[in-house]
Design a protein around this motif. Structure first.
Motif, PDB file in Angstrom:
ATOM      1  N   GLY A   9     -10.161  -2.110   6.591  1.00 23.09           N
ATOM      2  CA  GLY A   9      -9.452  -3.452   6.018  1.00 23.09           C
ATOM      3  C   GLY A   9      -7.745  -3.188   6.332  1.00 23.09           C
ATOM      4  O   GLY A   9      -7.071  -3.750   5.742  1.00 23.09           O
ATOM      5  N   ALA A  10      -7.542  -2.765   7.551  1.00 22.16           N
ATOM      6  CA  ALA A  10      -6.185  -2.422   8.012  1.00 22.16           C
ATOM      7  C   ALA A  10      -5.483  -3.622   8.244  1.00 22.16           C
ATOM      8  O   ALA A  10      -3.919  -3.673   8.356  1.00 22.16           O
ATOM      9  CB  ALA A  10      -6.102  -1.457   9.249  1.00 22.16           C
ATOM     10  N   THR A  11      -5.994  -4.958   8.625  1.00 28.49           N
ATOM     11  CA  THR A  11      -5.446  -6.275   8.714  1.00 28.49           C
ATOM     12  C   THR A  11      -5.003  -6.984   7.376  1.00 28.49           C
ATOM     13  O   THR A  11      -4.608  -7.982   7.476  1.00 28.49           O
ATOM     14  CB  THR A  11      -6.187  -7.069   9.605  1.00 28.49           C
ATOM     15  N   GLY A  12      -5.617  -6.300   6.277  1.00 30.05           N
ATOM     16  CA  GLY A  12      -5.594  -6.779   5.102  1.00 30.05           C
ATOM     17  C   GLY A  12      -4.353  -6.753   4.363  1.00 30.05           C
ATOM     18  O   GLY A  12      -3.297  -5.748   4.929  1.00 30.05           O
ATOM     19  N   TYR A  13      -4.176  -7.026   3.052  1.00 27.59           N
ATOM     20  CA  TYR A  13      -2.885  -7.190   2.338  1.00 27.59           C
ATOM     21  C   TYR A  13      -2.557  -5.543   2.090  1.00 27.59           C
ATOM     22  O   TYR A  13      -1.213  -5.307   2.375  1.00 27.59           O
ATOM     23  CB  TYR A  13      -2.920  -8.050   1.173  1.00 27.59           C
ATOM     24  N   ILE A  14      -3.425  -4.966   1.343  1.00 26.91           N
ATOM     25  CA  ILE A  14      -3.087  -3.573   1.048  1.00 26.91           C
ATOM     26  C   ILE A  14      -2.927  -2.648   2.595  1.00 26.91           C
ATOM     27  O   ILE A  14      -2.286  -1.675   2.646  1.00 26.91           O
ATOM     28  CB  ILE A  14      -4.124  -2.983   0.233  1.00 26.91           C
ATOM     29  N   GLY A  15      -4.064  -2.684   3.188  1.00 26.62           N
ATOM     30  CA  GLY A  15      -4.355  -1.985   4.337  1.00 26.62           C
ATOM     31  C   GLY A  15      -3.223  -2.041   5.266  1.00 26.62           C
ATOM     32  O   GLY A  15      -3.159  -1.004   5.789  1.00 26.62           O
ATOM     33  N   GLY A  16      -2.861  -2.989   5.434  1.00 25.28           N
ATOM     34  CA  GLY A  16      -1.444  -3.471   6.443  1.00 25.28           C
ATOM     35  C   GLY A  16      -0.181  -2.451   5.821  1.00 25.28           C
ATOM     36  O   GLY A  16       0.526  -2.435   6.693  1.00 25.28           O
ATOM     37  N   ARG A  17      -0.233  -2.358   4.624  1.00 24.55           N
ATOM     38  CA  ARG A  17       1.117  -1.528   4.058  1.00 24.55           C
ATOM     39  C   ARG A  17       0.612  -0.155   3.959  1.00 24.55           C
ATOM     40  O   ARG A  17       1.699   0.692   4.097  1.00 24.55           O
ATOM     41  CB  ARG A  17       1.222  -2.313   2.762  1.00 24.55           C
ATOM     42  N   LEU A  18      -0.572   0.110   3.718  1.00 19.04           N
ATOM     43  CA  LEU A  18      -1.028   1.503   3.505  1.00 19.04           C
ATOM     44  C   LEU A  18      -0.863   2.370   4.796  1.00 19.04           C
ATOM     45  O   LEU A  18      -0.396   3.346   4.870  1.00 19.04           O
ATOM     46  CB  LEU A  18      -2.260   1.589   3.032  1.00 19.04           C
ATOM     47  N   ALA A  19      -1.316   1.544   5.961  1.00 18.52           N
ATOM     48  CA  ALA A  19      -1.579   2.537   7.319  1.00 18.52           C
ATOM     49  C   ALA A  19      -0.004   3.053   7.939  1.00 18.52           C
ATOM     50  O   ALA A  19       0.222   4.132   7.844  1.00 18.52           O
ATOM     51  CB  ALA A  19      -1.945   1.567   8.132  1.00 18.52           C
ATOM     52  N   PRO A  20       1.016   2.137   7.739  1.00 16.79           N
ATOM     53  CA  PRO A  20       2.405   2.981   8.020  1.00 16.79           C
ATOM     54  C   PRO A  20       2.843   4.040   7.154  1.00 16.79           C
ATOM     55  O   PRO A  20       3.607   4.871   7.596  1.00 16.79           O
ATOM     56  CB  PRO A  20       3.257   1.654   8.276  1.00 16.79           C
ATOM     57  N   ARG A  21       2.558   3.845   6.040  1.00 20.32           N
ATOM     58  CA  ARG A  21       2.995   4.712   4.948  1.00 20.32           C
ATOM     59  C   ARG A  21       2.298   6.086   4.973  1.00 20.32           C
ATOM     60  O   ARG A  21       2.691   7.197   4.804  1.00 20.32           O
ATOM     61  CB  ARG A  21       2.837   3.821   3.599  1.00 20.32           C
ATOM     62  N   LEU A  22       0.791   5.983   5.326  1.00 22.06           N
ATOM     63  CA  LEU A  22       0.240   7.167   5.699  1.00 22.06           C
ATOM     64  C   LEU A  22       0.786   7.903   6.945  1.00 22.06           C
ATOM     65  O   LEU A  22       0.815   9.169   6.893  1.00 22.06           O
ATOM     66  CB  LEU A  22      -1.217   6.906   5.974  1.00 22.06           C
ATOM     67  N   VAL A  23       1.351   7.151   7.891  1.00 22.26           N
ATOM     68  CA  VAL A  23       1.868   7.687   9.023  1.00 22.26           C
ATOM     69  C   VAL A  23       2.962   8.605   8.692  1.00 22.26           C
ATOM     70  O   VAL A  23       3.395   9.808   8.999  1.00 22.26           O
ATOM     71  CB  VAL A  23       2.081   6.670  10.149  1.00 22.26           C
ATOM     72  N   SER A  24       3.870   7.705   7.717  1.00 21.67           N
ATOM     73  CA  SER A  24       5.150   8.221   7.344  1.00 21.67           C
ATOM     74  C   SER A  24       4.700   9.624   6.523  1.00 21.67           C
ATOM     75  O   SER A  24       5.856  10.578   6.438  1.00 21.67           O
ATOM     76  CB  SER A  24       5.844   7.313   6.614  1.00 21.67           C
ATOM     77  N   ALA A  25       3.570   9.603   5.948  1.00 18.48           N
ATOM     78  CA  ALA A  25       3.590  10.857   4.954  1.00 18.48           C
ATOM     79  C   ALA A  25       2.928  12.027   5.779  1.00 18.48           C
ATOM     80  O   ALA A  25       2.284  12.928   5.321  1.00 18.48           O
ATOM     81  CB  ALA A  25       2.362  10.473   3.919  1.00 18.48           C
ATOM     82  N   GLY A  26       2.725  11.977   7.278  1.00 23.84           N
ATOM     83  CA  GLY A  26       2.142  12.935   7.966  1.00 23.84           C
ATOM     84  C   GLY A  26       0.713  12.948   8.466  1.00 23.84           C
ATOM     85  O   GLY A  26       0.248  13.762   9.149  1.00 23.84           O
ATOM     86  N   PHE A  27       0.180  11.637   7.926  1.00 25.53           N
ATOM     87  CA  PHE A  27      -1.458  11.779   8.419  1.00 25.53           C
ATOM     88  C   PHE A  27      -1.248  10.963   9.963  1.00 25.53           C
ATOM     89  O   PHE A  27      -0.650  10.468  10.327  1.00 25.53           O
ATOM     90  CB  PHE A  27      -1.937  10.500   7.687  1.00 25.53           C
TER      91      PHE A  27
END
Length: 493
Positions: A9-27
């Motif tokens: 669901g990375a193109t959805g409302y939550i997923g589109g915000r979660l993905a870059p924040r996970l990157v910032s968190a080191g994932f």
């Protein structure tokens, strides 16, 4: 080695915000999407691995979960029709089985708050999906969130438009139900923190913000933050969920298919019954965000043009999703076109700024009454109409919604193709080209319609008399507006 997280669901409302924040968190993030083109223009696309596939395709899911530590399950059929429950639960079973086989160490699922007892079809399906994942054998955190408040969320947009438009609110009796909203930033905090929960934890957790409010109080809380007078609200027992969804469909941009599950979830008191999440994921350092502050932050994001994701990005049930075939592929098919072009003294940069800003508050540069009438017809038919608007007033990306259109292809500065998502007996597209000329630029626009059956042909010919006004008006007013644009490249509209 950084942990690998799979975001469905990375193109959805939550997923589109979660993905870059996970990157910032080191994932190390892998995004699993059906339509990779929707991520072409997001700023974090280059920071993640993008894998194409469908959650109901076991082989695709098997490839996606390979080598993954944490799976984020964020896919929902919000505008589902027919037997959507079966499809949702089948997808959950496939992900559960493949995640277990791949040795995934954690699944994080986002569902919704719900009471015990009989539930709406959508809430019952969310609950069942959570149960399937909890029974997968992979330690699962199933977060059950209250109404999510943030810029671009469907729930926030429904509150905003109902309050903005109606000075007096005849409302269903559920406006007196208690709800515990949660800011989108706090949802993201809990999602990221859930990756670090002890492996022994396998259960649901209720999450909500610090305020428990009636829906009517949420509307008037919004009014105060937006500088409006509080709205008198009269609960009416005759407004059933179905009737209420028709009402929301008419007075807000939320289409009927999306309004139904939102309203169905409001039939109950949905509040946090346990606060055990604090034992495994501590709250943010600054504390949870109150409702009024969440509204204030959302309005600020909208005002500054910084809405990251929006409900508008969601696919519309029944809307055409196939791309426009290339011109040579048209041979042997019935296709209607309206092709126009003109030279203008405006520079390519000036012309492109007008094109990229089309729709929304800027409108369509021709015969607004006709556009409005067609938009209301679409709303009455359960479509998105013209009220959907756009996420950003100045920039577009692949997959963005623009009123009843969707960006299918964009070559910034040169070409824009929009795919129609209005209700019609056929498939339609609108294309716009910009070419540089020695004394300015050349503008070309083309409307394309593939009719379905006799009704599609009759539809095209019934609106043909208006094309001369609508499309020639667009051609002339777009170029005229471009000629008045600031000449500095990158200037804002």
């Amino acid at each position: 080695m950084p942990r690998k997280a799979l975001v469905t669901g990375a193109t959805g409302y939550i997923g589109g915000r979660l993905a870059p924040r996970l990157v910032s968190a080191g994932f190390d993030v892998r995004a699993f999407v059906r339509t990779p083109e929707k991520l072409d223009d997001v700023p974090w696309a280059g920071d993640v691995e993008i894998v194409q596939g469908d959650l109901t395709d076991a082989e695709a899911v098997r490839r996606a979960v390979s080598g993954v530590d944490v799976v984020y399950y964020l896919a929902h059929a919000m505008a589902g029709r027919g037997d959507f429950e079966k499809a949702e639960q089948e997808a959950a079973r496939i992900v559960a089985a493949e995640a277990a086989a791949a040795g995934v160490s954690r699944i994080v699922y986002l569902g919704g708050l719900h009471p015990d007892g009989e539930l709406s079809r959508h809430l019952e399906s969310r609950k069942r999906v959570g149960e399937i994942l909890l029974g997968s054998g992979v330690p699962t955190v199933a977060l059950q969130a209250g109404v999510v408040i943030g810029s671009g969320s469907a729930s926030f947009e429904m509150i905003r438009h109902l309050t903005d438009i109606l000075p007096y609110m005849p409302a269903p009796k559920w406006v007196r139900n208690f709800i515990q909203p949660i800011a989108v930033r706090d949802v993201l905090h809990y999602l990221i923190g859930s990756a670090d929960v002890d492996p022994s934890v396998n259960r649901t957790f209720d999450i909500g913000g610090p305020d428990v409010l009636r829906y009517g109080q949420m509307m008037n809380g919004y009014a105060l933050e937006a500088g409006l007078k509080q709205r008198p609200i009269a609960p009416l027992p005759v407004l059933t969920p179905w009737l209420a969804s028709q009402w929301v469909n008419l007075v807000t941009p939320i289409p009927r298919a999306l309004a139904v599950p939102i309203i169905a979830s409001l039939q109950y008191d949905c509040v946090v019954r346990e606060n055990d999440i604090v034992d495994v994921v501590p709250p943010p350092e600054e504390g949870l965000t109150g409702y009024r502050r969440a509204v204030r932050l959302a309005l600020g994001k909208m005002r500054d043009g910084e809405v990251e994701t929006s409900w508008q990005d969601s696919s519309v049930y029944g809307a055409p999703s196939d791309p426009l075939p290339s011109d040579p592929d048209w041979s042997g098919h019935t296709v209607y076109t309206d092709d126009r072009e003109i030279d203008t003294k405006a520079s390519p940069e000036q012309l492109w700024r007008v094109i990229e800003g089309i729709g929304g508050e800027n409108g369509w540069y021709s015969f607004p009454l006709a556009w409005a009438a067609r938009g209301w017809m679409d709303r009455l038919a359960g479509g998105v109409g013209l009220q959907r608007g756009r996420r950003s007033a100045t920039t577009l990306g692949t997959g963005d919604a623009v009123d009843w259109w969707r960006v299918e292809k964009i070559d910034r500065g040169r070409f824009l193709r929009l795919r129609a998502e209005f209700k019609a007996p056929g498939k339609g597209w609108l294309e716009m080209w910009v070419e540089e000329r020695p004394q300015g630029s050349h503008y070309r626009q083309r409307a394309v319609f593939f009719p379905t059956g006799l009704s599609g042909r009759l539809y095209w010919y019934s609106i043909l008399p208006f094309h001369g006004i609508i499309f020639s008006g667009m051609l002339n007013r777009i170029t005229a507006t471009a000629e008045t644009e600031p000449t500095t490249q990158g200037a804002q509209r």
